[in-house]
Design an enzyme around this catalytic site. Structure first.
Site, PDB file in Angstrom:
ATOM      1  N   GLU A 202       0.820  -1.217   0.000  1.00 43.66           N
ATOM      2  CA  GLU A 202       0.000   0.000   0.000  1.00 43.66           C
ATOM      3  C   GLU A 202       0.855   1.269   0.000  1.00 43.66           C
ATOM      4  OE1 GLU A 202      -3.432  -1.936   2.918  1.00 43.66           O
ATOM      5  OE2 GLU A 202      -2.247  -0.241   3.566  1.00 43.66           O
ATOM      6  N   GLN A 203       2.068   1.150  -0.490  1.00 45.51           N
ATOM      7  CA  GLN A 203       2.901   2.355  -0.449  1.00 45.51           C
ATOM      8  C   GLN A 203       4.049   2.190  -1.452  1.00 45.51           C
ATOM      9  OE1 GLN A 203       3.163   5.352  -0.309  1.00 45.51           O
ATOM     10  NE2 GLN A 203       3.152   5.822   1.871  1.00 45.51           N
TER      11      GLN A 203
END
Lengths: 237, 262
Positions: A202-203
């Site tokens: 998620e990053q």
């Protein structure tokens, strides 16, 4: 024809990179993910004899002939995978760590991974907040045909989000991060089940780390060709 | 002459909390090695973490049952030295002329000092990196070798806020280490942040030349009928003269039973 010997002369105290002339195989048994075919594995043994001494070192590794391709589909935004030219519908599970005290036994890996294959899964995603999984994990993924999506150690929760934003530039030592990433790639890159390296969960990793990872992990130009490329090639050197 | 190849060091390890050991690494691996599980020394789990060793010796309750984890002191409250541990073992290795030996650590969290027969070497920081130390010149000729490793926790273990949350206070993200250890929605905070010799320890014996990190790549043509295997490897000549070598590669497939097709 699958036995080759080359003469190499190495200067005192030197470290050299040596590439064998490629070995030709006619219609070898291919490695397929769970549910698509057999997980054919070959045993590759490399040994070196030194004149005046005898056998000096040897190593062996299971190897599977397979080509894995993936790209983000512009229509759906999802990532589409192909193995040996065949599209594959990914049925996968999340993997964090096998045990919070890292008692990572072969027996436990075999049981957990065979369970995923019995559930008719064909991919395991190793989450970025956990471990870069170990060779024993990948060994059983090779045997049971579980493709592996392996994330590096960045997560959206810890890196670059939140109020206030925590660790906006990821870990303090980017060189150390890249040293660990390169060493991890060298540890795992020969496993046929390794399907995809992913920057984090998620990053996106900090820009310099992300660029370095992309650069080190892109397919080596030597293997680009019209008939589709090699297996996932992580040429770090 | 020691056999060429890798030997795992995964038995006979002892451990002790660093604050309970008054000796130095040099003393531990020369004149005053621990003689067994007396005093602060206990049987150790290697590979494994400090908590795995404490659990094996019943010095902490199992954190996975009930609220037991609440009774294990967190590193944020105890301080890093509380989970800084010595690990000790001995091993045999009798070399003959022109053999070399490496001491390999496949994963240490987070940094360590290695003492072998009174000689010190550092293992730099980073949970996901291998360490390989050429220890040929510091082995004991009679074959019995004393190894002690002082393992330090991550630099930024962080503190778990009262409300918990994903990754606690996120301090662990400053290190290159696994991030779940401050707790997540699916797991409790790991009190020692997984400090320890968490992956395989081995010694590998070679002759003057060693093979390092072979890279195997396949390329496909004519719809998978024509396939090539490309193999690159690093070779290190540790002798003081030019090594004339025969480098062999052999590919076999396991047929039924133990018959091999070459």
């Amino acid at each position: 024809e699958h036995l080759q010997t080359q003469h190499v002369s190495i200067p005192p105290g030197a470290s050299v990179q040596y590439t064998f002339p490629e070995l030709f195989f006619y219609k070898p048994n291919l490695w397929w993910p769970n549910g698509m075919g057999k997980q054919s594995l070959y045993n590759v043994e490399i040994s070196i004899d030194v004149k005046g001494f005898g056998e000096s070192d040897l190593c062996s590794h299971h190897f599977g002939f397979r080509k894995i391709e993936s790209h983000v589909d512009s229509a759906t935004g999802g990532r589409l995978f192909k193995v040996n030219g065949q599209p594959i519908f990914i049925r996968g599970g999340n993997w964090i760590v096998s045990d919070g005290l890292l008692r990572l036994s072969k027996k436990r890996y075999k049981t957990d991974i065979k369970f995923h294959a019995d559930m008719n899964f064909n991919m395991i995603r190793c989450w970025g907040g956990g471990l870069a999984e170990r060779p024993e994990f990948y060994h059983y993924c090779d045997i049971y045909g579980l493709l592996v999506w392996q994330e590096f150690w960045i997560t959206g929760d810890v890196d670059g989000r939140g109020v206030p934003v925590s660790n906006p530039d990821g870990p303090l030592d980017h060189e150390l991060f890249m040293l660990c990433a390169r060493d991890t790639v060298k540890l795992l890159r020969n496993h046929p089940s390794l399907a995809l390296w992913v920057g984090g969960n998620e990053q996106v990793p900090p820009k310099d780390i992300n660029e370095a990872l992309k650069n080190d992990l892109k397919l080596h130009p030597y293997f680009e060709n019209s008939n589709g490329s090699s297996n996932l090639n992580n040429d770090i050197s | 002459m020691a056999e060429i190849g890798k030997i795992k060091l995964d038995t006979g390890w002892l451990a002790a909390r660093s604050t309970e050991v008054d000796l130095t690494g040099v003393q531990l691996t020369t004149t005053q090695p621990p003689s067994g599980t007396d005093g602060p020394w206990m049987e150790a789990v290697v590979p494994g973490t400090v908590l795995a060793t404490l659990l094996k010796n019943k010095l902490v309750p199992d954190p996975f049952y009930g609220l037991e984890n609440e009774s294990i002191i967190d590193i944020a409250d105890s301080g890093r030295e509380y989970y800084t541990f010595w690990f000790f073992t001995t091993f045999q290795c009798k070399l003959s002329g022109n053999q070399h030996v490496d001491l390999n650590f496949r994963g240490v969290n987070y940094s360590a000092e290695v003492y072998l027969n009174g000689h010190k070497k550092d293992l730099p920081k980073g949970m996901f990196r291998r360490h390989s130390l050429d220890v040929t010149d510091i082995l004991h000729p009679d074959g019995e070798n004393l190894l002690a490793v002082l393992v330090h926790p991550p630099d930024h273990p962080g503190r778990i806020p009262p409300e918990g949350g994903q990754g606690g206070d996120h301090e662990i993200g400053k290190d290159v280490a696994t991030q779940y250890v401050e707790g997540w929605d699916w797991i409790i905070p790991i009190r020692d942040r997984n400090t320890g010799i968490w992956d395989e320890v081995s010694i590998s014996v070679t002759g003057p030349v060693k093979i390092v990190d072979p890279h195997l790549v396949s390329s496909f043509f004519d719809n998978y009928k024509r396939v090539y295997l490309h193999t690159t490897t690093e070779l290190v000549n540790r002798s003081a003269w030019v090594a004339e070598c025969s480098l062999n590669i052999q590919v076999t497939t396991e047929l039924k039973g133990s018959i091999c097709l070459v």
